[in-house]
Design a protein around this motif. Structure first.
Motif, PDB file in Angstrom:
ATOM      1  N   THR A 126      81.011  26.759 -13.221  1.00  9.25           N
ATOM      2  CA  THR A 126      79.894  26.272 -12.417  1.00  9.25           C
ATOM      3  C   THR A 126      80.437  25.417 -11.279  1.00  9.25           C
ATOM      4  O   THR A 126      81.023  24.358 -11.517  1.00  9.25           O
ATOM      5  N   THR A 127      80.240  25.874 -10.059  1.00 12.70           N
ATOM      6  CA  THR A 127      80.740  25.151  -8.887  1.00 12.70           C
ATOM      7  C   THR A 127      79.624  24.604  -8.015  1.00 12.70           C
ATOM      8  O   THR A 127      79.879  23.806  -7.117  1.00 12.70           O
ATOM      9  N   SER A 128      78.381  25.035  -8.253  1.00 12.22           N
ATOM     10  CA  SER A 128      77.249  24.551  -7.463  1.00 12.22           C
ATOM     11  C   SER A 128      75.979  24.777  -8.259  1.00 12.22           C
ATOM     12  O   SER A 128      75.995  25.404  -9.335  1.00 12.22           O
ATOM     13  N   SER A 129      74.876  24.296  -7.739  1.00 12.33           N
ATOM     14  CA  SER A 129      73.597  24.484  -8.413  1.00 12.33           C
ATOM     15  C   SER A 129      73.165  25.940  -8.434  1.00 12.33           C
ATOM     16  O   SER A 129      72.278  26.323  -9.205  1.00 12.33           O
ATOM     17  N   HIS A 130      73.790  26.775  -7.579  1.00 18.32           N
ATOM     18  CA  HIS A 130      73.449  28.198  -7.534  1.00 18.32           C
ATOM     19  C   HIS A 130      74.254  29.012  -8.540  1.00 18.32           C
ATOM     20  O   HIS A 130      73.990  30.198  -8.712  1.00 18.32           O
ATOM     21  N   SER A 131      75.241  28.415  -9.197  1.00 21.34           N
ATOM     22  CA  SER A 131      76.112  29.182 -10.088  1.00 21.34           C
ATOM     23  C   SER A 131      76.072  28.679 -11.519  1.00 21.34           C
ATOM     24  O   SER A 131      77.027  28.838 -12.264  1.00 21.34           O
ATOM     25  N   THR A 132      74.965  28.054 -11.921  1.00 19.90           N
ATOM     26  CA  THR A 132      74.863  27.566 -13.290  1.00 19.90           C
ATOM     27  C   THR A 132      74.770  28.737 -14.268  1.00 19.90           C
ATOM     28  O   THR A 132      74.354  29.839 -13.911  1.00 19.90           O
ATOM     29  N   VAL A 133      75.146  28.471 -15.521  1.00 21.88           N
ATOM     30  CA  VAL A 133      75.192  29.522 -16.539  1.00 21.88           C
ATOM     31  C   VAL A 133      73.796  30.019 -16.901  1.00 21.88           C
ATOM     32  O   VAL A 133      73.577  31.214 -17.130  1.00 21.88           O
ATOM     33  N   GLY A 134      72.851  29.130 -16.954  1.00 18.99           N
ATOM     34  CA  GLY A 134      71.499  29.494 -17.349  1.00 18.99           C
ATOM     35  C   GLY A 134      70.637  28.265 -17.484  1.00 18.99           C
ATOM     36  O   GLY A 134      71.015  27.166 -17.063  1.00 18.99           O
ATOM     37  N   GLU A 135      69.467  28.441 -18.069  1.00 16.94           N
ATOM     38  CA  GLU A 135      68.509  27.346 -18.176  1.00 16.94           C
ATOM     39  C   GLU A 135      67.888  27.335 -19.562  1.00 16.94           C
ATOM     40  O   GLU A 135      67.602  28.390 -20.146  1.00 16.94           O
TER      41      GLU A 135
END
Length: 425
Positions: A383-392
């Motif tokens: 995860t490098t940014s808020s656009h590349s998170t694993v999931g929710e």
């Protein structure tokens, strides 16, 4: 070649009494399902695919008819009228401008001349500042020389460089010098042009205040005269990690002082931005000493994995309520109040790997977990940014303490084996 193409599903007649057009629909906002539930014909409006675009194509799955708009506004409008369309909504941010033009062609509430106010960060900052509504210091341009000239005279310690168009999926770049602006400019402008059709960017002062999102609905002005009626439905607080990555989003109680202050600001912003009908979301920052400040506004529904839990907790039906504002036969929108705590937790991976099925099972067994987007065994990237998170993961409960206990447990699972390290794409 015709300026539009119509694709119809077999087995249905075109003469149904009521239809709604959803412009640039996306699978995350399933208006087709909601319209079918209320026996309203669902019409998807799409545009010919742009081969240079990296955005996903509009998804007409489940719609009764698909109208492919090829540039002839009058022809597309007449076709929608022949299908019985009585309401037009943007199905995603990329559909805002066309939805407004089509609504105007069908004599529905709209103002195409000012549509940039509903989908462009730079225009939003400009018109709000003119109306004496507090906003961050912002400059909109498509020329690097102009951007650098503004930077030299603005005396700000740092700015964020980002696309002007709200639909462009690009993370802002923090810049503290002319050299950093110049270094990021070309790629950001290319991304803006590909995804938004315009190379305009904005430079906005960098502020450390906490972020919030305010969702609202607008009912059109009555035919007898008057003004549109704006209603705030829900307010969320965003928390970020030390590295600036989105960590969690908490639903705020509507009767709290902060939620009321953010709502008042958002309602004033909606008036200035000229929102005439439908759903909107304002992304705000709260700066001590200055109060709420608009970062961006989007005149479209913002759906999320938490929508079902939101409806169960508060009665808010994100898409159904949006349709209720524009369909003449719909009932009025209520004023729900929060009865349960609701938190959206973003998951982060430090290294590449795969999702551990056993740990996912343990996560799902936590008492406040009501939904998640995890796929056991799936590959993950760092995860490098808020656009590349694993999931929710969505947490909901009457007890705020129960939410916090499970939140900490989720972070422990991440640290102790939720991701099996070493996988790669």
């Amino acid at each position: 070649m015709s300026a539009f193409t119509v694709l119809a599903r077999p087995g249905r007649h075109l003469g149904l009494p009521e239809a709604a057009a959803i412009v640039a629909p996306c699978p995350h906002a399933d208006y087709a399902r909601v319209l079918a539930r209320r026996n309203t014909v669902a019409v998807a409006v799409t545009t010919p695919d742009n081969p240079t675009s990296l955005l996903p194509s509009a998804d007409p799955t489940g719609y009764e008819h698909t109208v492919v708009h090829g540039g002839g506004l009058g022809l597309t409008g007449r076709r929608l009228r022949s299908l019985g369309v009585r309401a037009v909504l943007a199905g995603s941010p990329r559909g805002i401008a066309l939805a407004e033009r089509l609504a105007d062609a069908l004599d529905l509430p709209a103002d195409p001349a000012t549509v940039l106010r509903r989908c462009d960060r730079g225009e939003q900052a400009s018109v709000l500042a003119q109306a004496q509504v507090n906003v961050p210091c912002t400059w909109r341009t498509d020329q690097l020389t102009t951007a650098l000239a503004w930077w030299r005279i603005c005396t700000l310690p740092a700015v964020l460089l980002l696309p002007a168009a709200v639909e462009v999926p690009a993370a802002p770049v923090l810049c503290r010098s002319s050299g950093e602006i110049a270094a990021a400019w070309r790629q950001m402008r290319r991304t803006a042009h590909i995804h938004g059709g315009t190379g305009h960017l904005v430079l906005r002062e960098h502020l450390p205040g906490r972020r919030y999102s305010v969702h609202s609905l607008t009912r059109p002005a009555p035919a007898s005269g008057g003004e549109p009626v704006h209603t705030v439905t829900d307010v969320w607080a965003h928390s970020h990690t030390a590295g600036g990555i989105l960590d969690r989003v908490d639903l705020l109680p509507r009767d709290g002082m902060l939620a009321r202050a953010l709502s008042r600001y958002a309602l004033r912003a909606l008036e200035v931005l000229g929102v005439r009908a439908g759903p909107s979301r304002c992304h705000l920052l709260y700066e001590p000493g200055r109060g709420p400040l608009l970062l961006s506004a989007v005149a479209a529904a913002d759906t999320s994995p938490a929508d079902q839990a939101l409806q169960a907790a508060t009665g808010i039906d994100r898409l159904g309520d949006a349709l209720n504002t524009v369909l003449p036969s719909a009932a009025g929108t209520g004023h729900p109040s929060v009865r349960r705590h609701l938190v959206r937790v973003r998951l982060h991976a430090r290294r590449a790997g795969t999702i551990n099925p056993d740990r996912v099972a343990a996560l799902r067994a936590l008492p406040t977990v009501v939904h998640d987007t995890l796929m056991p065994g799936a590959l993950v990237e760092p995860t490098t940014s808020s656009h590349s998170t694993v999931g929710e993961v969505v947490l909901s409960h009457r007890s705020g303490q129960a939410i916090e206990t499970d939140y900490r447990h989720i972070r422990r699972l991440e640290a102790t084996g939720l991701y099996i390290l070493g996988g790669s794409r």
